[in-house]
Design a protein around this motif. Structure first.
Motif, PDB file in Angstrom:
ATOM      1  N   GLU A  40     -16.826  -8.730  -3.042  1.00 31.53           N
ATOM      2  CA  GLU A  40     -15.384  -8.451  -3.606  1.00 31.53           C
ATOM      3  C   GLU A  40     -15.624  -8.428  -5.031  1.00 31.53           C
ATOM      4  O   GLU A  40     -15.461  -9.523  -5.705  1.00 31.53           O
ATOM      5  CB  GLU A  40     -14.484  -9.348  -2.893  1.00 31.53           C
ATOM      6  N   GLU A  97       0.795  -1.147  -0.038  1.00 27.01           N
ATOM      7  CA  GLU A  97      -0.155  -0.135  -0.130  1.00 27.01           C
ATOM      8  C   GLU A  97       0.837   1.160   0.008  1.00 27.01           C
ATOM      9  O   GLU A  97       0.470   2.482  -0.857  1.00 27.01           O
ATOM     10  CB  GLU A  97      -0.910   0.016   1.371  1.00 27.01           C
ATOM     11  N   PHE A 143     -20.554   0.660  -5.802  1.00 26.74           N
ATOM     12  CA  PHE A 143     -20.527   1.112  -4.359  1.00 26.74           C
ATOM     13  C   PHE A 143     -21.448   2.074  -3.820  1.00 26.74           C
ATOM     14  O   PHE A 143     -22.021   2.087  -2.981  1.00 26.74           O
ATOM     15  CB  PHE A 143     -19.056   1.359  -4.022  1.00 26.74           C
ATOM     16  N   GLN A 163     -14.914  -3.462   2.450  1.00 24.26           N
ATOM     17  CA  GLN A 163     -16.312  -2.617   2.613  1.00 24.26           C
ATOM     18  C   GLN A 163     -17.471  -2.854   1.709  1.00 24.26           C
ATOM     19  O   GLN A 163     -18.447  -2.508   1.854  1.00 24.26           O
ATOM     20  CB  GLN A 163     -15.774  -0.971   2.416  1.00 24.26           C
ATOM     21  N   GLU A 164     -17.173  -3.372   0.359  1.00 25.57           N
ATOM     22  CA  GLU A 164     -18.017  -3.379  -0.594  1.00 25.57           C
ATOM     23  C   GLU A 164     -18.511  -4.986  -0.398  1.00 25.57           C
ATOM     24  O   GLU A 164     -18.172  -5.758   0.257  1.00 25.57           O
ATOM     25  CB  GLU A 164     -17.302  -3.473  -1.997  1.00 25.57           C
ATOM     26  N   LYS A 175      -9.293   0.864  -8.162  1.00 27.04           N
ATOM     27  CA  LYS A 175      -8.781   0.841  -6.642  1.00 27.04           C
ATOM     28  C   LYS A 175     -10.313   0.438  -6.189  1.00 27.04           C
ATOM     29  O   LYS A 175     -11.315   1.030  -6.247  1.00 27.04           O
ATOM     30  CB  LYS A 175      -8.301   2.382  -6.280  1.00 27.04           C
ATOM     31  N   ARG A 176      -9.984  -0.564  -5.114  1.00 26.33           N
ATOM     32  CA  ARG A 176     -11.444  -0.965  -4.404  1.00 26.33           C
ATOM     33  C   ARG A 176     -11.023  -0.964  -2.828  1.00 26.33           C
ATOM     34  O   ARG A 176      -9.975  -0.651  -2.440  1.00 26.33           O
ATOM     35  CB  ARG A 176     -11.563  -2.454  -4.459  1.00 26.33           C
ATOM     36  N   LEU A 177     -12.226  -0.633  -2.235  1.00 27.28           N
ATOM     37  CA  LEU A 177     -12.586  -0.629  -0.874  1.00 27.28           C
ATOM     38  C   LEU A 177     -12.527  -2.121  -0.290  1.00 27.28           C
ATOM     39  O   LEU A 177     -13.677  -2.523   0.008  1.00 27.28           O
ATOM     40  CB  LEU A 177     -13.579   0.332  -0.197  1.00 27.28           C
ATOM     41  N   ARG A 178     -11.555  -2.672  -0.168  1.00 27.35           N
ATOM     42  CA  ARG A 178     -11.421  -4.285   0.066  1.00 27.35           C
ATOM     43  C   ARG A 178     -11.854  -4.315   1.570  1.00 27.35           C
ATOM     44  O   ARG A 178     -11.674  -3.483   2.519  1.00 27.35           O
ATOM     45  CB  ARG A 178     -10.472  -4.755   0.281  1.00 27.35           C
TER      46      ARG A 178
END
Length: 535
Positions: free
Chosen positions: A498, A106, A226, A494-495, A489-492
């Motif tokens: 996945e 990250e 999302f 939180q979605e 880019k994902r909010l791993r």
């Protein structure tokens, strides 16, 4: 015995007199007769139960009134600390971290984030290297970013209205150019009315809970963005899911909901279908005529998010309604992004007059957010005029999409789930047998999907860390060759479901055919160089 009775008689008389006095004194208290009737009717004159209730009441009062602190400073286990010792303990105390530290991957991703120096457009200059690259990351589909006419009109609006609106639309933030933009959107789409929001992401997540409440039913696509997921979550409705972009699955779910409601004899409630035109997560496109057919057959209302397709699909950019020749009035709530299709900012919802007026009082993002700056509203109106009067820019976009797909479709190392007409192209790493059993991957059991579950019937199996690392290598290689693309880019965590790692290519009409061919060739070479190593 008689003598004893005579001796106790004065005592008994005194007790009886005292009890009688207490009884009559109690009766003189206001409300005492009500209490007596309550005891007689509730406990059938059972004094033991009444006594038990009094004891419990006294115990409860004692518990409430007693001290909460049980520390006994005189106890032998109590440790007496001096002021200096207390200060030393406080200085040595370290609180738990607010969030976990960034992983090396990250941190490396943040350090390598490209920063643009100067205006955004089809060609941008990177601040780190000073190099000018072809930009296929921004949603500049129609190539309107940097349009000179729009810039001139925005400068004029800036001089006339200033920068910000300084207030929510429902209080003192509404300006005449806002009303003009809403009228332009309604006329452009062919709807009765429209309402604008100051932020694109909060539009969908505000429109849905404005209409969908607890007890209502939402039937949603499992692949929605999302923003739509958050709107569905906030609404607290009963949610049923159908397989991604599978209208046969949608029909099965609609039938099952109908049977479920009849079986439970549930009262009639509002029902909604939620979908996207072009899906942001993978670029697939919904069959709008079939979707409207199902909506009308089962008496549902339709919420359609055209944030990607508005301004990029159709002869003049009106979206799927224009592409499929479907009147916009057949869609109850048509949501879109002005940040994408019009290169401005904010979002909108088009529909009937009743739909838009309801949001002015119940749309949280509309009521509580500051209104769109005037120069952005003017820019959006000017962009609508360009799309309406000069559809040639979208013909160039369609041609550029064909060029990119013609180059990439033949590669065997990747998968492209996006619709051939979508200007947003996603690229997956093609699965190999080695990826089917991975410790860090997403591997769900293949089972029949259920409408009340997000788990699809045939889930993908992929290794998030491995695929993201490979895709990032492709992005870095393309950038080194002068083409700017991006890994999604994902909010791993939180979605709701996945999404699979992918590279996102946003084709633009701002590049010529020759430049688009060059960019597609660079991407193809980068894919072959990185993914070819896996064989």
């Amino acid at each position: 015995m008689a003598d004893n009775s005579q001796a106790l008689e004065p005592v008994l008389n005194y007790v009886n007199a005292s009890l009688s006095y207490l009884y009559h004194s109690f009766l003189s208290i206001p409300g005492s007769s009500i209490l007596i009737r309550y005891v007689r009717s509730s406990y059938q004159n059972d004094p033991l139960r009444t006594l038990l209730e009094i004891i419990l009441l006294l115990f409860a009062l004692r518990t409430i009134l007693q001290s909460r602190t049980r520390a006994d400073r005189a106890a032998k286990n109590y440790v007496q600390l001096s002021e200096s010792e207390i200060d030393e303990l406080v200085d040595d105390w370290v609180p738990e971290p607010l969030v976990a530290p960034l992983s090396p991957a990250e941190q490396a991703q943040l350090n390598a984030l490209p920063i643009i120096s100067g205006p955004a457009g089809p060609k941008v200059k990177l601040m780190q290297s000073g190099k000018t690259v072809l930009n296929l990351t921004s949603y500049n589909f129609a190539g309107l970013a940097g349009n000179e006419h729009i810039k001139e009109q925005a400068i004029g609006a800036l001089r006339k209205y200033g920068v910000g609106s300084c207030g929510p639309p429902g209080f003192y933030g509404t300006i005449d150019v806002h009303m003009q933009l809403e009228q332009d959107l309604a006329n452009f789409l062919g709807s009765e009315s429209a309402i604008i929001y100051s932020q694109a992401f909060s539009t969908a997540s505000s429109v849905i809970p404005a209409f969908c409440k607890r007890g209502d039913i939402i039937v949603a696509d499992r692949g929605v963005s999302f923003a739509l997921q958050k709107g569905i979550q906030i609404s607290r409705t009963t949610v049923r899911w159908y397989d991604h972009n599978d209208l046969a699955s949608l029909e099965e779910v609609l039938v099952s909901v109908e049977k479920e409601m009849k079986k439970k004899r549930a009262p009639l409630t509002r029902r909604f279908i939620v979908s996207e035109g072009v899906f942001e997560n993978d670029g697939q496109m919904v069959d709008l005529p079939k979707l409207i057919e199902l909506k009308q057959k089962f008496k549902y209302r339709l919420v359609l998010d055209e944030s990607i397709s508005f301004g990029s699909v159709g002869r003049t950019g009106r979206g799927l309604t224009e592409l499929y020749n479907v009147p916009a009035t057949h869609i109850d709530m048509l949501v879109g992004s002005m940040a994408t299709g019009l290169n401005s900012a904010g979002g909108f919802c088009a529909g009937s007059h009743v739909v838009t007026e309801h949001q002015r009082d119940n749309g949280t993002a509309f009521v509580f957010s500051a209104a769109l700056p005037a120069l952005l509203a003017v820019s959006a109106s000017e962009a609508i005029g360009i799309l309406r009067d000069n559809p040639g820019c979208l013909r160039e976009l369609v041609e550029n999409v064909r060029v990119v797909r013609g180059v990439l479709d033949r590669l065997e190392c990747i998968e492209i789930p996006s619709h051939p007409a979508s200007p947003l192209i996603h690229i997956y790493v093609r699965n190999s047998p080695a990826t089917l059993e991975v410790p860090n991957g997403i591997a769900r059991k293949t089972n029949k999907s259920k409408p009340n579950s997000l788990v699809p019937a045939d889930p993908d199996v992929f290794d998030i860390e491995s695929e993201e690392r490979l895709l990032q290598d492709v992005v870095d290689e393309a950038l080194a060759q002068g083409v700017l693309i991006s890994r999604v880019k994902r909010l791993r965590g939180q979605e709701a479901l996945e999404p699979r790692p992918s590279i996102k290519i946003a084709v633009t009409a701002g590049l010529s055919r020759k430049e688009t061919e060059k960019a597609a060739g660079v991407i193809r070479a980068a894919l072959l160089k990185v993914l070819g190593k896996r064989r």
